[in-house]
Design a protein around this motif. Structure first.
Motif, PDB file in Angstrom:
ATOM      1  N   LEU A   1      -8.100  12.000 -96.206  1.00  0.00           N
ATOM      2  CA  LEU A   1      -9.547  12.093 -96.390  1.00  0.00           C
ATOM      3  C   LEU A   1     -10.200  12.761 -95.189  1.00  0.00           C
ATOM      4  N   ARG A   2      -9.747  12.415 -94.006  1.00  0.00           N
ATOM      5  CA  ARG A   2     -10.288  13.021 -92.782  1.00  0.00           C
ATOM      6  C   ARG A   2     -10.006  14.520 -92.770  1.00  0.00           C
ATOM      7  N   LEU A   3      -8.787  14.915 -93.100  1.00  0.00           N
ATOM      8  CA  LEU A   3      -8.446  16.343 -93.140  1.00  0.00           C
ATOM      9  C   LEU A   3      -9.265  17.085 -94.188  1.00  0.00           C
ATOM     10  N   GLN A   4      -9.451  16.462 -95.347  1.00  0.00           N
ATOM     11  CA  GLN A   4     -10.238  17.083 -96.408  1.00  0.00           C
ATOM     12  C   GLN A   4     -11.700  17.234 -95.980  1.00  0.00           C
ATOM     13  N   THR A   5     -12.240  16.234 -95.337  1.00  0.00           N
ATOM     14  CA  THR A   5     -13.624  16.292 -94.863  1.00  0.00           C
ATOM     15  C   THR A   5     -13.795  17.398 -93.831  1.00  0.00           C
ATOM     16  N   GLN A   6     -12.850  17.520 -92.924  1.00  0.00           N
ATOM     17  CA  GLN A   6     -12.913  18.581 -91.920  1.00  0.00           C
ATOM     18  C   GLN A   6     -12.843  19.959 -92.572  1.00  0.00           C
ATOM     19  N   ALA A   7     -11.970  20.119 -93.570  1.00  0.00           N
ATOM     20  CA  ALA A   7     -11.853  21.399 -94.267  1.00  0.00           C
ATOM     21  C   ALA A   7     -13.146  21.730 -95.012  1.00  0.00           C
ATOM     22  N   GLU A   8     -13.772  20.737 -95.626  1.00  0.00           N
ATOM     23  CA  GLU A   8     -15.035  20.957 -96.332  1.00  0.00           C
ATOM     24  C   GLU A   8     -16.140  21.348 -95.365  1.00  0.00           C
ATOM     25  N   LYS A   9     -16.191  20.705 -94.207  1.00  0.00           N
ATOM     26  CA  LYS A   9     -17.197  21.050 -93.202  1.00  0.00           C
ATOM     27  C   LYS A   9     -16.997  22.476 -92.714  1.00  0.00           C
ATOM     28  N   ALA A  10     -15.745  22.862 -92.473  1.00  0.00           N
ATOM     29  CA  ALA A  10     -15.461  24.223 -92.014  1.00  0.00           C
ATOM     30  C   ALA A  10     -15.848  25.244 -93.081  1.00  0.00           C
ATOM     31  N   ALA A  11     -15.545  24.942 -94.343  1.00  0.00           N
ATOM     32  CA  ALA A  11     -15.903  25.855 -95.432  1.00  0.00           C
ATOM     33  C   ALA A  11     -17.421  25.961 -95.573  1.00  0.00           C
ATOM     34  N   LEU A  12     -18.113  24.851 -95.410  1.00  0.00           N
ATOM     35  CA  LEU A  12     -19.572  24.861 -95.496  1.00  0.00           C
ATOM     36  C   LEU A  12     -20.176  25.676 -94.361  1.00  0.00           C
ATOM     37  N   GLN A  13     -19.661  25.518 -93.162  1.00  0.00           N
ATOM     38  CA  GLN A  13     -20.154  26.302 -92.030  1.00  0.00           C
ATOM     39  C   GLN A  13     -19.927  27.795 -92.260  1.00  0.00           C
ATOM     40  N   GLN A  14     -18.754  28.140 -92.768  1.00  0.00           N
ATOM     41  CA  GLN A  14     -18.464  29.544 -93.020  1.00  0.00           C
ATOM     42  C   GLN A  14     -19.396  30.097 -94.093  1.00  0.00           C
ATOM     43  N   ALA A  15     -19.636  29.328 -95.142  1.00  0.00           N
ATOM     44  CA  ALA A  15     -20.540  29.766 -96.203  1.00  0.00           C
ATOM     45  C   ALA A  15     -21.958  29.949 -95.670  1.00  0.00           C
TER      46      ALA A  15
END
Length: 150
Positions: free
Chosen positions: A29-43
């Motif tokens: 869950l922590r890894l998934q949350t970090q990946a989502e945050k990174a994708a959101l920042q990139q978007a």
């Protein structure tokens, strides 16, 4: 007593397995949350870059119009499209509103390949209509273009 010890060991083993599974799930869950945050920042960065590009495009078009290189109809159509991407403050939206209004009035006129397939009579009719609209909006467009360039 050995019966209790056996049950306690079994219970402890079950608890340990459940704790390991829960820990693994929390890690995922922590890894998934970090990946989502990174994708959101990139978007968000890409969206900001698109907005800046659209704003620069609008400024270039406004300068070209003021320099007599682009007609009012073409300017209105192009800026109306770019203004949807270039979100800014309210004053900027007021400056681009006239272009959206004129583009809406021009929306029924064919463009690109459809324009080329029109007869000369139809093109003349639409050209006259565009000239009338450009005359109607000319002062507002010139003022808005000047405000955008500033």
């Amino acid at each position: 007593m050995s019966n209790y010890v056996l049950w306690l060991i079994l219970a402890a083993l079950i608890i340990a397995v459940l704790a390991a599974v829960a820990g693994n799930l929390l890690w995922r869950l922590r890894l998934q949350t970090q990946a989502e945050k990174a994708a959101l920042q990139q978007a968000e960065q890409e969206s900001l870059a698109e907005q800046i590009d659209a704003q620069q495009g609008i400024e270039v078009l406004a300068r070209c119009y003021l320099g007599g290189q682009v007609g009012g109809s073409e300017l209105a159509l192009r800026i109306a499209v770019l203004a949807e991407t270039a979100r800014r403050d309210r004053n900027y939206l007021k400056d681009t509103a006239v272009f959206s209004e004129m583009a809406a009035a021009l929306a029924h006129i064919p463009t690109h390949q459809a324009w080329k397939s029109l007869s000369a009579e139809q093109r003349a009719k639409y050209s006259t209509e565009m000239a009338l609209l450009e005359g109607k909006y000319s002062e507002q467009i010139r003022a808005a273009a000047a405000a955008i360039v500033e």
